[in-house]
Design an enzyme around this catalytic site. Structure first.
Site, mmCIF file in Angstrom:
data_model
loop_
_atom_site.group_PDB
_atom_site.id
_atom_site.type_symbol
_atom_site.label_atom_id
_atom_site.label_comp_id
_atom_site.label_asym_id
_atom_site.label_seq_id
_atom_site.Cartn_x
_atom_site.Cartn_y
_atom_site.Cartn_z
ATOM 1 N N GLU A 10 24.261 61.835 47.627
ATOM 2 C CA GLU A 10 23.745 62.783 48.045
ATOM 3 C C GLU A 10 23.390 62.801 49.341
ATOM 4 O OE1 GLU A 10 21.805 61.303 44.063
ATOM 5 O OE2 GLU A 10 22.890 60.681 45.418
ATOM 6 N N GLU A 33 43.893 40.263 30.337
ATOM 7 C CA GLU A 33 45.566 40.359 30.226
ATOM 8 C C GLU A 33 46.323 39.627 29.323
ATOM 9 O OE1 GLU A 33 47.604 40.950 33.847
ATOM 10 O OE2 GLU A 33 46.168 42.677 34.533
ATOM 11 N N ALA A 75 51.599 44.363 27.503
ATOM 12 C CA ALA A 75 52.757 44.989 27.388
ATOM 13 C C ALA A 75 53.551 44.461 26.267
ATOM 14 C CB ALA A 75 53.605 44.927 28.945
ATOM 15 N N ASP A 134 53.204 31.941 32.373
ATOM 16 C CA ASP A 134 53.602 32.819 33.350
ATOM 17 C C ASP A 134 53.244 32.503 34.566
ATOM 18 O OD1 ASP A 134 54.567 34.313 31.026
ATOM 19 O OD2 ASP A 134 52.509 35.307 30.932
ATOM 20 N N THR A 140 48.878 31.439 28.826
ATOM 21 C CA THR A 140 49.354 32.400 29.873
ATOM 22 C C THR A 140 49.477 31.710 31.354
ATOM 23 O OG1 THR A 140 48.344 34.310 28.577
ATOM 24 C CG2 THR A 140 48.915 34.742 30.899
ATOM 25 N N LEU A 181 43.692 37.999 23.044
ATOM 26 C CA LEU A 181 43.459 39.440 22.764
ATOM 27 C C LEU A 181 43.202 39.789 21.395
ATOM 28 C CD1 LEU A 181 46.732 40.403 24.607
ATOM 29 C CD2 LEU A 181 44.349 41.395 25.277
ATOM 30 N N CYS A 237 17.228 58.801 47.053
ATOM 31 C CA CYS A 237 17.725 59.964 47.165
ATOM 32 C C CYS A 237 16.656 60.990 47.050
ATOM 33 C CB CYS A 237 19.009 59.948 46.374
ATOM 34 S SG CYS A 237 20.302 59.062 47.114
ATOM 35 N N LEU A 289 47.196 37.018 39.423
ATOM 36 C CA LEU A 289 46.049 37.785 39.050
ATOM 37 C C LEU A 289 45.431 38.720 40.144
ATOM 38 C CD1 LEU A 289 44.489 35.685 35.938
ATOM 39 C CD2 LEU A 289 46.483 37.609 35.866
#
Length: 346
Positions: A53, A286, A159, A204, A200, A292, A89, A208
């Site tokens: 605003e 991830e 993925a 890997d 991970t 997961l 505001c 990150l």
């Protein structure tokens, strides 16, 4: 009402520009209209900076400032009515004698939550609310989740190969397209924290961080109960604040925070509580597969982004998680498809 929706859509377009820069504040856009013409617009660009605003009013050309007393202010979220990093505001709106305010939805933050609407109405301002409420809440789903459920918004991402595998067990496996990698780094820049498990990190060796996109690095979080990951891992490179959840050490070393978890407490419950205490409103998970699947099995997530390669086949390996939901969107990105799921049962 169609006119209201047209200008509110513009508010949403503006608000989205702040994604990744305003948290833990909400995304807000504002448009000022006089006789069917936009004379000023703005959005919340940066945490601690002017609200939407304020910017919209400031952007009205000086020769048109007198029109504010006859204009309509459109704003995607209820104007604040309290002193925070900036003044309320609502006071600015009243100071400029703006007679009409159209609001997308109520702000769930306890310091506002209807108080802004009441202040305006008590001062004689004509307030219309809600307009495009569903869309306005969806844009600020992280903010709403945090304040209504007292936990961060949780986004799961992975993925998988065309035949449904995450990786060859124990080996670093590249699946997604380079173009998709850019999109993933954009997602990282839009969330406040990112989480992976110890396996991970071990396999890997991820950094990150946001390297293929412009934006802020999220707070990195990984689980290493016995602190077995060597300090030579990229995740220890001090490129971003990093939280190491473990069962041995509670200590702070520069931007590394070692947090000792109670052994008897549920990991996800503890994690959500910790991030809520630290005012972290969104979490991107991830991997790996076990982590997961824990989130999915407990229904502890809000959104899933599943990247499926159209060309990469692994034939064996770690099976990808099964969302158990119908996708709400499908996007083609390079040689990959991205399926988006929402958890409406949370």
């Amino acid at each position: 009402m169609q006119e209201h929706e047209c200008y509110m859509q513009r508010c949403l377009q503006l608000a989205e520009k702040g994604l990744g820069n305003v948290a833990p504040n909400p995304l807000v856009g504002a448009v000022i209209v006089h006789e069917g013409k936009i004379i000023g617009e703005g959005y919340h660009r940066q945490f601690g900076g002017p609200h939407a605003e304020v910017e919209a009013i400031q952007n009205v050309p000086s020769e048109w400032k007198h029109l504010l007393a006859h204009a309509t202010l459109y704003v995607s979220l209820e104007p604040c009515a309290h002193y925070g990093k900036t003044p309320p505001c609502t006071q600015l709106i009243l100071m400029h004698k703006i007679p009409r305010v159209v609001i997308g939805c109520v702000d769930p933050f306890t310091e506002v939550n209807g108080a802004g609407v009441k202040q305006l109405q008590d001062a004689g301002v004509e307030v219309t609310i809600p307009v495009m409420e569903k869309e306005c809440k969806f844009l600020n789903r992280r903010f709403f989740c945090f304040h209504q459920h007292k936990r961060p918004f949780i986004l799961l991402k992975w993925a998988e190969s065309a035949d449904g595998f995450l990786s060859v067990k124990g080996k670093q496996t590249k699946i997604s397209d380079l173009i998709t990698d850019q999109q993933v780094h954009r997602w990282r820049s839009e969330e406040q924290a990112i989480l992976v498990g110890a396996n991970t990190v071990r396999v890997d060796d991820p950094e990150l961080t946001v390297r293929h996109w412009t934006g802020k690095n999220p707070v990195r979080i990984f689980i290493d109960k016995k602190l077995a990951i060597p300090r030579t891992a990229k995740i220890y490179n001090h490129a971003a604040p990093t939280i190491i959840l473990n069962q041995i050490l509670h200590n702070e070393e520069g931007n590394l925070l070692f947090v000792k978890m109670p052994e008897e407490e549920n990991l996800l419950t503890y994690l959500c509580g910790l991030l809520y205490q630290r005012n972290i409103q969104s979490l991107l998970v991830e991997g790996g597969a076990n982590l997961l699947n824990q989130f999915i099995s407990l229904g502890c997530f809000d959104e899933i982004r599943q990247i499926v390669s159209q060309e990469k086949y692994l034939h064996k390996g770690l099976p990808a998680p099964v969302p158990g939901l119908d996708p709400i969107a499908l996007k083609v990105w390079g040689r990959d498809r991205i399926y988006v799921y929402q958890n409406l049962k949370k």
